[in-house]
Design a protein around this motif. Sequence first.
Motif, PDB file in Angstrom:
ATOM      1  N   ARG A 301       0.831  -1.210   0.000  1.00 42.35           N
ATOM      2  CA  ARG A 301       0.000   0.000   0.000  1.00 42.35           C
ATOM      3  C   ARG A 301       0.863   1.257   0.000  1.00 42.35           C
ATOM      4  NH1 ARG A 301      -3.364   2.461  -2.397  1.00 42.35           N
ATOM      5  NH2 ARG A 301      -4.758   3.889  -1.276  1.00 42.35           N
ATOM      6  N   LEU A 302       1.950   1.247   0.754  1.00 41.55           N
ATOM      7  CA  LEU A 302       2.865   2.385   0.744  1.00 41.55           C
ATOM      8  C   LEU A 302       3.467   2.580  -0.645  1.00 41.55           C
ATOM      9  CD1 LEU A 302       4.728   1.968   4.162  1.00 41.55           C
ATOM     10  CD2 LEU A 302       3.252   3.876   3.494  1.00 41.55           C
ATOM     11  N   SER A 303       3.801   1.482  -1.298  1.00 43.36           N
ATOM     12  CA  SER A 303       4.315   1.561  -2.664  1.00 43.36           C
ATOM     13  C   SER A 303       3.311   2.227  -3.592  1.00 43.36           C
ATOM     14  CB  SER A 303       4.654   0.155  -3.168  1.00 43.36           C
ATOM     15  OG  SER A 303       5.023   0.187  -4.535  1.00 43.36           O
ATOM     16  N   GLN A 304       2.061   1.862  -3.476  1.00 45.70           N
ATOM     17  CA  GLN A 304       1.020   2.469  -4.309  1.00 45.70           C
ATOM     18  C   GLN A 304       0.879   3.961  -4.017  1.00 45.70           C
ATOM     19  OE1 GLN A 304      -2.415   0.137  -3.319  1.00 45.70           O
ATOM     20  NE2 GLN A 304      -1.707  -1.688  -4.399  1.00 45.70           N
ATOM     21  N   LEU A 305       0.944   4.338  -2.749  1.00 43.39           N
ATOM     22  CA  LEU A 305       0.792   5.743  -2.387  1.00 43.39           C
ATOM     23  C   LEU A 305       1.929   6.589  -2.950  1.00 43.39           C
ATOM     24  CD1 LEU A 305      -0.365   5.460   1.337  1.00 43.39           C
ATOM     25  CD2 LEU A 305      -1.752   6.140  -0.629  1.00 43.39           C
ATOM     26  N   TYR A 306       3.148   6.090  -2.846  1.00 43.27           N
ATOM     27  CA  TYR A 306       4.278   6.847  -3.367  1.00 43.27           C
ATOM     28  C   TYR A 306       4.299   6.844  -4.898  1.00 43.27           C
ATOM     29  CZ  TYR A 306       6.518   8.000   1.015  1.00 43.27           C
ATOM     30  OH  TYR A 306       6.794   8.551   2.235  1.00 43.27           O
ATOM     31  N   GLY A 307       3.716   5.831  -5.494  1.00 38.79           N
ATOM     32  CA  GLY A 307       3.666   5.780  -6.954  1.00 38.79           C
ATOM     33  C   GLY A 307       2.644   6.721  -7.555  1.00 38.79           C
ATOM     34  N   THR A 308       1.525   6.940  -6.860  1.00 34.12           N
ATOM     35  CA  THR A 308       0.464   7.789  -7.396  1.00 34.12           C
ATOM     36  C   THR A 308       0.662   9.259  -7.071  1.00 34.12           C
ATOM     37  OG1 THR A 308      -0.868   7.367  -5.420  1.00 34.12           O
ATOM     38  CG2 THR A 308      -1.249   5.940  -7.316  1.00 34.12           C
ATOM     39  N   ASN A 309       1.390   9.570  -5.979  1.00 37.79           N
ATOM     40  CA  ASN A 309       1.662  10.954  -5.592  1.00 37.79           C
ATOM     41  C   ASN A 309       0.374  11.752  -5.387  1.00 37.79           C
ATOM     42  OD1 ASN A 309       3.280  13.108  -4.893  1.00 37.79           O
ATOM     43  ND2 ASN A 309       3.580  13.800  -7.003  1.00 37.79           N
ATOM     44  N   ASP A 310      -0.594  11.115  -4.758  1.00 37.42           N
ATOM     45  CA  ASP A 310      -1.868  11.762  -4.451  1.00 37.42           C
ATOM     46  C   ASP A 310      -1.829  12.186  -2.983  1.00 37.42           C
ATOM     47  OD1 ASP A 310      -4.502  12.413  -3.785  1.00 37.42           O
ATOM     48  OD2 ASP A 310      -5.351  10.938  -5.165  1.00 37.42           O
ATOM     49  N   SER A 311      -1.609  13.482  -2.729  1.00 41.80           N
ATOM     50  CA  SER A 311      -1.420  13.955  -1.358  1.00 41.80           C
ATOM     51  C   SER A 311      -2.673  13.774  -0.504  1.00 41.80           C
ATOM     52  CB  SER A 311      -1.004  15.428  -1.371  1.00 41.80           C
ATOM     53  OG  SER A 311      -1.967  16.220  -2.030  1.00 41.80           O
ATOM     54  N   ILE A 312      -3.853  13.925  -1.115  1.00 39.59           N
ATOM     55  CA  ILE A 312      -5.096  13.756  -0.357  1.00 39.59           C
ATOM     56  C   ILE A 312      -5.270  12.304   0.074  1.00 39.59           C
ATOM     57  CG2 ILE A 312      -7.607  13.907  -0.470  1.00 39.59           C
ATOM     58  CD1 ILE A 312      -7.294  16.255  -2.369  1.00 39.59           C
ATOM     59  N   GLN A 313      -5.077  11.401  -0.881  1.00 41.66           N
ATOM     60  CA  GLN A 313      -5.183   9.977  -0.568  1.00 41.66           C
ATOM     61  C   GLN A 313      -4.127   9.579   0.462  1.00 41.66           C
ATOM     62  OE1 GLN A 313      -4.260   7.219  -3.777  1.00 41.66           O
ATOM     63  NE2 GLN A 313      -5.960   5.910  -3.178  1.00 41.66           N
ATOM     64  N   GLU A 314      -2.941  10.139   0.325  1.00 45.50           N
ATOM     65  CA  GLU A 314      -1.854   9.820   1.243  1.00 45.50           C
ATOM     66  C   GLU A 314      -2.187  10.275   2.665  1.00 45.50           C
ATOM     67  OE1 GLU A 314       2.873  10.966   1.492  1.00 45.50           O
ATOM     68  OE2 GLU A 314       1.941  10.689  -0.481  1.00 45.50           O
ATOM     69  N   SER A 315      -2.754  11.469   2.792  1.00 44.76           N
ATOM     70  CA  SER A 315      -3.098  11.979   4.123  1.00 44.76           C
ATOM     71  C   SER A 315      -4.183  11.143   4.793  1.00 44.76           C
ATOM     72  CB  SER A 315      -3.557  13.437   4.019  1.00 44.76           C
ATOM     73  OG  SER A 315      -4.742  13.539   3.244  1.00 44.76           O
ATOM     74  N   ASP A 316      -5.008  10.483   3.991  1.00 44.86           N
ATOM     75  CA  ASP A 316      -6.040   9.604   4.542  1.00 44.86           C
ATOM     76  C   ASP A 316      -5.486   8.231   4.915  1.00 44.86           C
ATOM     77  OD1 ASP A 316      -7.970  11.554   4.239  1.00 44.86           O
ATOM     78  OD2 ASP A 316      -8.615  10.849   2.266  1.00 44.86           O
ATOM     79  N   GLU A 317      -4.579   7.723   4.064  1.00 39.67           N
ATOM     80  CA  GLU A 317      -4.106   6.348   4.219  1.00 39.67           C
ATOM     81  C   GLU A 317      -2.988   6.194   5.249  1.00 39.67           C
ATOM     82  OE1 GLU A 317      -4.701   2.990   2.321  1.00 39.67           O
ATOM     83  OE2 GLU A 317      -6.465   4.104   2.957  1.00 39.67           O
ATOM     84  N   ILE A 318      -2.077   7.162   5.321  1.00 41.68           N
ATOM     85  CA  ILE A 318      -0.925   7.027   6.219  1.00 41.68           C
ATOM     86  C   ILE A 318      -1.358   6.813   7.674  1.00 41.68           C
ATOM     87  CG2 ILE A 318       1.063   8.232   7.199  1.00 41.68           C
ATOM     88  CD1 ILE A 318       1.614   7.056   4.471  1.00 41.68           C
ATOM     89  N   PRO A 319      -2.317   7.574   8.195  1.00 46.98           N
ATOM     90  CA  PRO A 319      -2.753   7.299   9.586  1.00 46.98           C
ATOM     91  C   PRO A 319      -3.309   5.891   9.764  1.00 46.98           C
ATOM     92  CG  PRO A 319      -3.483   9.473   8.885  1.00 46.98           C
ATOM     93  CD  PRO A 319      -2.958   8.794   7.669  1.00 46.98           C
TER      94      PRO A 319
END
Length: 388
Positions: A301-319
Amino acid sequence: MAVTATTTPGGAVVRRIRRFNSEGLARVKNSWVPILQGSLAAGVSWYVAMQWFGHHNVFFAPMAAIIIIGLSGGDRLRRAIDLNVGVTLGVGLGDLLVTTFGGGIWQMGVIVAIAMVTAIYCDKSQLVFTQAGIGVVLIATIFPPGTSGGVDRMLDSFIGGTTAIVILALVPDSPLKGGRKEIAAILGIASNVLAEVTVALDKGDAARIRAALATARGTQANINNLIAHAKAGREAAAISPLHWKNRRRVKSLMRILNPVDNAMRNTRVLARRAQVIAEDHDEVSAEQIAIMGELAEVMARLSQLYGTNDSIQESDEIPRLTRKLRQLGARAGGDVADGRVLSAVMVLGQSRSLIVDLLQICGLSRNSSKAVLAPTSTHPEQPPELHS
């Protein structure tokens, strides 16, 4: 049986041509910014040297500009200075030495040796050393003394290097794109390797673990690329006003370089210990298998987040991922491998290390990440969190 076009020799050639074409187009697409930077730097430096300074036979200005643009891995400001020092030494010594010794076989060897000795004496940089030798060779062969002033050639190299730095500031590449792409690639590989090891360890399939381990061992190039992209991104954010707003994000990217590297290394070590377990026909507990599988999912999942570079999605998923890792840390106590062989205990240790690495990638400090782990000592250095 009918033979389709894709199974014929001609079909294989067509597939290779298509793959070559698609890969080539992808490389061009990913390199359009350096191409634009190089073309602008060469043209502008040539114009400045010709029109502003009245130089003729301008060569060193666009050459120096293209060399600076072509440098990778960051620190181009420092290396631009090294280039100018090296070219200046080479051109200046070339004019002096070729005038003194003349041209010829032995003269070429002597003047190059003198230039390189002088470069090493003046600076430890490999670029200064190399460019000094190249400058002497150019003067001795293509631009012998008398064809143009030595001072003009030195100034041209300075014009080219300076122009390249200005172009890098005004037409910067993204300081985040390359680094995030490499992080996504590394975490994706680590996730796949850990997932394969988890399944293979559950089945006692040593051959499958060996194959996964071979994949993990081939990631050093990705690590090197990550470091190079991160340094280049830091430099872009430092020299380009267009990217000053990204300095905080670049700093965050630099902060997780070691955790990403450690996550890959710990995955490799875990795979090696898992191979020993499978080859010895030993076992790990079902809880260890479950923890490893869930860690592989978090990495994916972290790989997908860094690959898409979607800051909104990242702020939701990281927590959410952080909470998941906290739960895994609380579960990964010493009792999980109680009564198992030494290699099983070591696999548990690497799983705990991966939890710390991934929590740091999610933004926690190392001490906070270590506090997540269920204690295995009666007096741990880092006091554990209170788990409900």
